[in-house]
Design a protein around this motif. Sequence first.
Motif, PDB file in Angstrom:
ATOM      1  N   THR A 117      43.533  43.793  38.766  1.00  0.00           N
ATOM      2  CA  THR A 117      42.300  44.453  39.174  1.00  0.00           C
ATOM      3  C   THR A 117      42.290  45.874  38.600  1.00  0.00           C
ATOM      4  O   THR A 117      43.337  46.376  38.170  1.00  0.00           O
ATOM      5  CB  THR A 117      42.219  44.528  40.706  1.00  0.00           C
ATOM      6  OG1 THR A 117      43.294  45.359  41.190  1.00  0.00           O
ATOM      7  CG2 THR A 117      42.319  43.144  41.327  1.00  0.00           C
ATOM      8  N   GLU A 145      42.257  48.577  40.166  1.00  0.00           N
ATOM      9  CA  GLU A 145      43.189  49.374  40.954  1.00  0.00           C
ATOM     10  C   GLU A 145      44.636  49.153  40.491  1.00  0.00           C
ATOM     11  O   GLU A 145      45.436  50.096  40.426  1.00  0.00           O
ATOM     12  CB  GLU A 145      43.077  49.008  42.444  1.00  0.00           C
ATOM     13  CG  GLU A 145      41.786  49.454  43.113  1.00  0.00           C
ATOM     14  CD  GLU A 145      40.592  48.560  42.736  1.00  0.00           C
ATOM     15  OE1 GLU A 145      40.835  47.450  42.210  1.00  0.00           O
ATOM     16  OE2 GLU A 145      39.445  48.995  42.958  1.00  0.00           O
ATOM     17  N   GLN A 146      44.958  47.885  40.166  1.00  0.00           N
ATOM     18  CA  GLN A 146      46.307  47.581  39.697  1.00  0.00           C
ATOM     19  C   GLN A 146      46.570  48.195  38.323  1.00  0.00           C
ATOM     20  O   GLN A 146      47.677  48.660  38.053  1.00  0.00           O
ATOM     21  CB  GLN A 146      46.517  46.066  39.654  1.00  0.00           C
ATOM     22  CG  GLN A 146      46.634  45.424  41.031  1.00  0.00           C
ATOM     23  CD  GLN A 146      46.740  43.920  40.946  1.00  0.00           C
ATOM     24  OE1 GLN A 146      46.004  43.271  40.194  1.00  0.00           O
ATOM     25  NE2 GLN A 146      47.657  43.343  41.715  1.00  0.00           N
ATOM     26  N   LYS A 177      45.267  50.913  37.245  1.00  0.00           N
ATOM     27  CA  LYS A 177      45.480  52.328  37.525  1.00  0.00           C
ATOM     28  C   LYS A 177      46.904  52.562  38.027  1.00  0.00           C
ATOM     29  O   LYS A 177      47.564  53.538  37.647  1.00  0.00           O
ATOM     30  CB  LYS A 177      44.465  52.800  38.569  1.00  0.00           C
ATOM     31  CG  LYS A 177      44.579  54.283  38.901  1.00  0.00           C
ATOM     32  CD  LYS A 177      43.557  54.694  39.956  1.00  0.00           C
ATOM     33  CE  LYS A 177      43.715  56.162  40.325  1.00  0.00           C
ATOM     34  NZ  LYS A 177      42.744  56.553  41.386  1.00  0.00           N
ATOM     35  N   GLN A 178      47.383  51.626  38.867  1.00  0.00           N
ATOM     36  CA  GLN A 178      48.753  51.729  39.379  1.00  0.00           C
ATOM     37  C   GLN A 178      49.780  51.612  38.258  1.00  0.00           C
ATOM     38  O   GLN A 178      50.806  52.297  38.250  1.00  0.00           O
ATOM     39  CB  GLN A 178      48.986  50.627  40.420  1.00  0.00           C
ATOM     40  CG  GLN A 178      50.364  50.679  41.094  1.00  0.00           C
ATOM     41  CD  GLN A 178      50.560  51.955  41.882  1.00  0.00           C
ATOM     42  OE1 GLN A 178      49.685  52.379  42.626  1.00  0.00           O
ATOM     43  NE2 GLN A 178      51.724  52.577  41.729  1.00  0.00           N
ATOM     44  N   THR A 226      52.972  44.838  39.832  1.00  0.00           N
ATOM     45  CA  THR A 226      52.606  45.925  38.912  1.00  0.00           C
ATOM     46  C   THR A 226      53.829  46.776  38.564  1.00  0.00           C
ATOM     47  O   THR A 226      53.988  47.211  37.420  1.00  0.00           O
ATOM     48  CB  THR A 226      51.509  46.826  39.510  1.00  0.00           C
ATOM     49  OG1 THR A 226      51.956  47.335  40.773  1.00  0.00           O
ATOM     50  CG2 THR A 226      50.223  46.051  39.706  1.00  0.00           C
TER      51      THR A 226
END
Length: 321
Positions: free
Chosen positions: A30, A32-33, A35-36, A286
């Motif tokens: 995703t 968000e992932q 970005k992580q 991640t």
Amino acid sequence: MKKKLSKTIQIVLPLALGVFLIWYTYTKFTPEQLKQLKENFLKADYLYIWISMIFGMLSHFSRAYRWNYLLEPLGHRARVPNSFMAVSIGYLLNFAIPRSGEVSRAVVINKYDKVPFEKAFGTIVAERIADLFISVCILFLALFLQFDTLWGLLNTHNINAGKLLIIGAAGILFASLFWIYLRRTRSALGQKIKNFVKGLKEGMLSILSMKKKWLFIAHTLFIWIMYVLMFHICIYAFPETQSITFSQSLSLFVVGSFTIAFTNGGFGTYPFLIAEAILLYGIDYTVGTSFGWIVWLSQTAVIVFLGVISFLFLPVYNKNN
């Protein structure tokens, strides 16, 4: 035409698989992932990565130095700088065509130190036999310490005992048929293969006639200790992976070694399988992906740097030859 097509397939197919796995892996993340992932790369402690790279360079030098112990019983000796550059170039070429690096090593040492190709290649095979023994020992140690985890990873990818037995049986059958062919053939091609195999045999048996057996064994152990440490030290680069024990790290090392052995230096497959395996130890996917990429990129950086420098410097060092 067929030969060119075969070579093209050998190069393109593994690279295509690596590209596919990279694409497949990142389509599952995703925003968000993703970005992580970026944050994981930024927060990693790269001191441990640099130490890992130093371990990798030391293993290269030890492998180059060890080579002379096998060449000496055959009446030949290679200059250590040439051996080191031949080893570095070999690792680099393995990224293009798996296992082509062994051939290039023998070619380089034949050209610059006048070691007969078939004997040089035979000593490289002998090296690989010694390395195979150590790697099998590490594999069994990892299986003993982390059997449930490794077997679970195989089952996850639909690799069971039956398939492994079929592959093993097919390999034994092929080797047996090839041996029968060599024993019975009288063709010119068959005689060339026999002479080549004879040279390989001399190179491999040099491991039994060398005077410095214990130094050879010491270098072999040192090389593999460096391999294990260059992976294990990276565990401390991420706060989330510092809880991984040495036995767990050893099992991850085995997983990574298989991808490197059977693909173009683990391109695409190494981070993917490391992330899959590390997930079994409760580490976020991640984080596992970031860890796999950093380990692979650092090891690849060492190989590319030393390989390119060796390509450029080899003719300069041997300019009078």
